[in-house]
Design a protein around this motif. Sequence first.
Motif: not given
Length: 225
Positions: A174-195
């Motif tokens: 999967w690929i994490a695609n970021t828009g012009p505004e980084i979502m709140s708690c971006y790193d935590e959400n990426v980590a959640t999906l990764s796990s």
Amino acid sequence: MKKRFFVTGVDTDAGKTYVTVGLLKAAKRAGLKSIGLKPIAAGADRVDGNLRNDDALLIQHASSVKLAYEQVNPVVLEEAVAPHVAAMKEGRLVTASRLEGYIKGALLTPHELALVEGAGGWRVPLNDREMLSDVAKTLDFPIILVVNMKLGCLNHALLTAEAIARDGLTLAGWIANTGPEIMSCYDENVATLSSMLSAPLLGALPWCKNDEDVAKVFDELLSAL
């Protein structure tokens, strides 16, 4: 050895075309014979009397193997609504077997990398009994899932991954695609999906207007496939 992937997203505007075009350009830089296909597209303008979809044109131009537009996007619908609704309004019947035939015909052209981009999300209807995922099932290509990182993406990504697995297909990553505004708690959400996703994170696409930086990210993504 040929590499073929089906590119899907968690919903519409997830960044499927951005990813597909970026990977095709990376393949061109690497000297690979690459083909990108958008078998069905809804939302088109008339160019010299012919319907043309912007995403399909981008994919056509990014491919190193040059195909006619009709091979890249064999089913183009004028209204930008759900494909089965657009087809119904035009009095057309779109079937999974017909799309499969178009795709396999185009892929007879010699290539080393092929990317087939879906429309919308995984369960987009083609008619009253078939979905675009039925085409992906028949092709049996590994799936690349594009996740637009915004509120609600965790649910959408996990449900899409479950549906892909239920259909008996392999989620290549999967690929994490970021828009012009980084979502709140971006790193935590990426980590959640990764796990929680069984497939690897192929890469994260930052919002960037520098062409050289974008190219480097996609070169890395291509090498991860």
